[in-house]
Design an enzyme around this catalytic site. Structure first.
Site, PDB file in Angstrom:
ATOM      1  N   THR A   1       0.840  -1.192   0.000  1.00  0.00           N
ATOM      2  CA  THR A   1       0.000   0.000   0.000  1.00  0.00           C
ATOM      3  C   THR A   1       0.876   1.243   0.000  1.00  0.00           C
ATOM      4  O   THR A   1       1.947   1.262   0.601  1.00  0.00           O
ATOM      5  CB  THR A   1      -0.868  -0.050   1.279  1.00  0.00           C
ATOM      6  OG1 THR A   1      -1.757  -1.138   1.182  1.00  0.00           O
ATOM      7  CG2 THR A   1      -1.642   1.234   1.495  1.00  0.00           C
TER       8      THR A   1
ATOM      9  N   ARG B   1     -14.329  -7.639  -0.019  1.00  0.00           N
ATOM     10  CA  ARG B   1     -13.541  -7.241   1.156  1.00  0.00           C
ATOM     11  C   ARG B   1     -12.929  -5.849   0.965  1.00  0.00           C
ATOM     12  O   ARG B   1     -12.337  -5.543  -0.059  1.00  0.00           O
ATOM     13  CB  ARG B   1     -12.439  -8.272   1.390  1.00  0.00           C
ATOM     14  CG  ARG B   1     -11.533  -7.987   2.590  1.00  0.00           C
ATOM     15  CD  ARG B   1     -10.271  -7.265   2.187  1.00  0.00           C
ATOM     16  NE  ARG B   1      -9.351  -7.099   3.315  1.00  0.00           N
ATOM     17  CZ  ARG B   1      -8.338  -6.245   3.316  1.00  0.00           C
ATOM     18  NH1 ARG B   1      -8.118  -5.475   2.281  1.00  0.00           N
ATOM     19  NH2 ARG B   1      -7.540  -6.160   4.373  1.00  0.00           N
ATOM     20  N   VAL B   2     -13.083  -5.004   1.982  1.00  0.00           N
ATOM     21  CA  VAL B   2     -12.458  -3.675   2.009  1.00  0.00           C
ATOM     22  C   VAL B   2     -11.692  -3.567   3.315  1.00  0.00           C
ATOM     23  O   VAL B   2     -12.230  -3.887   4.380  1.00  0.00           O
ATOM     24  CB  VAL B   2     -13.515  -2.551   1.913  1.00  0.00           C
ATOM     25  CG1 VAL B   2     -12.863  -1.188   2.065  1.00  0.00           C
ATOM     26  CG2 VAL B   2     -14.266  -2.644   0.587  1.00  0.00           C
TER      27      VAL B   2
ATOM     28  N   ASP C   1      -8.611  -1.308   5.774  1.00  0.00           N
ATOM     29  CA  ASP C   1      -8.590  -0.085   6.568  1.00  0.00           C
ATOM     30  C   ASP C   1      -8.413   1.191   5.748  1.00  0.00           C
ATOM     31  O   ASP C   1      -8.895   2.264   6.138  1.00  0.00           O
ATOM     32  CB  ASP C   1      -7.472  -0.171   7.612  1.00  0.00           C
ATOM     33  CG  ASP C   1      -6.105  -0.506   7.019  1.00  0.00           C
ATOM     34  OD1 ASP C   1      -6.043  -0.858   5.810  1.00  0.00           O
ATOM     35  OD2 ASP C   1      -5.102  -0.451   7.751  1.00  0.00           O
TER      36      ASP C   1
ATOM     37  N   GLY D   1      -5.084  -4.517   7.064  1.00  0.00           N
ATOM     38  CA  GLY D   1      -5.997  -3.638   7.799  1.00  0.00           C
ATOM     39  C   GLY D   1      -7.383  -4.202   7.960  1.00  0.00           C
ATOM     40  O   GLY D   1      -7.871  -4.897   7.114  1.00  0.00           O
TER      41      GLY D   1
END
Ligand code: GLY
Length: 190
Positions: free
Chosen positions: A135, A163-164, A166, A190
């Protein structure tokens, strides 16, 4: 950074279990605590620009999925074919992860670039330390003491079911506040 295939953001993002790139990003302005976030983008070249457009040009804080791409397009943000985000290295990671998990392997996208296109690791090159190419994020402090933070990611390899993580959750993956003297862009699982 979203155009750099080495990072897990924009081009070079990891793949979902279905063999897609679904991109998340967020940005926050510490001066007034305004924020914008997007999740599950598949066609917007620069997800962080979409997050900024949500913050500056919509009454919302977070948009997801095809609607978020449609909003970005309506704001004249560049749209690309999903294959734009494809890199061989991330595809190989997906195949390894799915094999380890005993999950089905999706077909390689028909319009994916060949394995010697940008983002493919040269044969014989030393393996990358993946912890350094995940990231991406940035925090900024200007001469007037104003803070901002932004984060962009493809999420986790072989993620499923929408899925998502943080990153696009304001206060989790991204936060900035001048009053509190803090700007944060987080990574990890996250
Ligand atoms: N920190 C990135 C993610 O979990 O999606």
């Amino acid at each position: 950074m979203e155009d750099e295939p080495l990072f897990n953001a924009g081009r070079g993002a990891v793949f979902t279990a279905e063999g897609r790139n679904e991109l998340d990003a967020a940005v926050m302005n510490g001066r007034d605590l305004t924020a914008g976030a997007v999740a599950g983008l598949t066609t917007t070249r620069h997800p962080i620009a979409a997050a900024r457009a949500v913050m500056e040009r919509s009454p919302h804080v977070m948009l997801i999925g095809p609607g978020a791409d449609a909003f970005a397009a309506s704001q004249n943000l560049e749209q690309v074919e999903p294959a734009w985000f494809f890199t061989q290295r991330r595809w190989d990671q997906l195949i390894r992860a799915l094999t380890e998990q005993g999950l089905p392997i999706p077909s390689r996208p028909a319009d994916a670039p060949s394995s010697d296109a940008p983002g493919a690791q040269a044969s014989g090159a030393p393996p990358l330390d993946e912890r350094k190419f995940g990231t991406v994020g940035a925090v900024a402090l200007d001469a007037q003491g104003r803070l901002a933070a932004g984060t962009s990611t493809g999420g986790m390899t072989a993620k499923r079911w929408g899925r998502v993580g943080d990153v696009p959750i304001i206060g989790a993956g991204t936060y900035a506040s001048n009053a509190d003297g803090c700007a944060v862009s987080a990574t990890g699982s996250g």
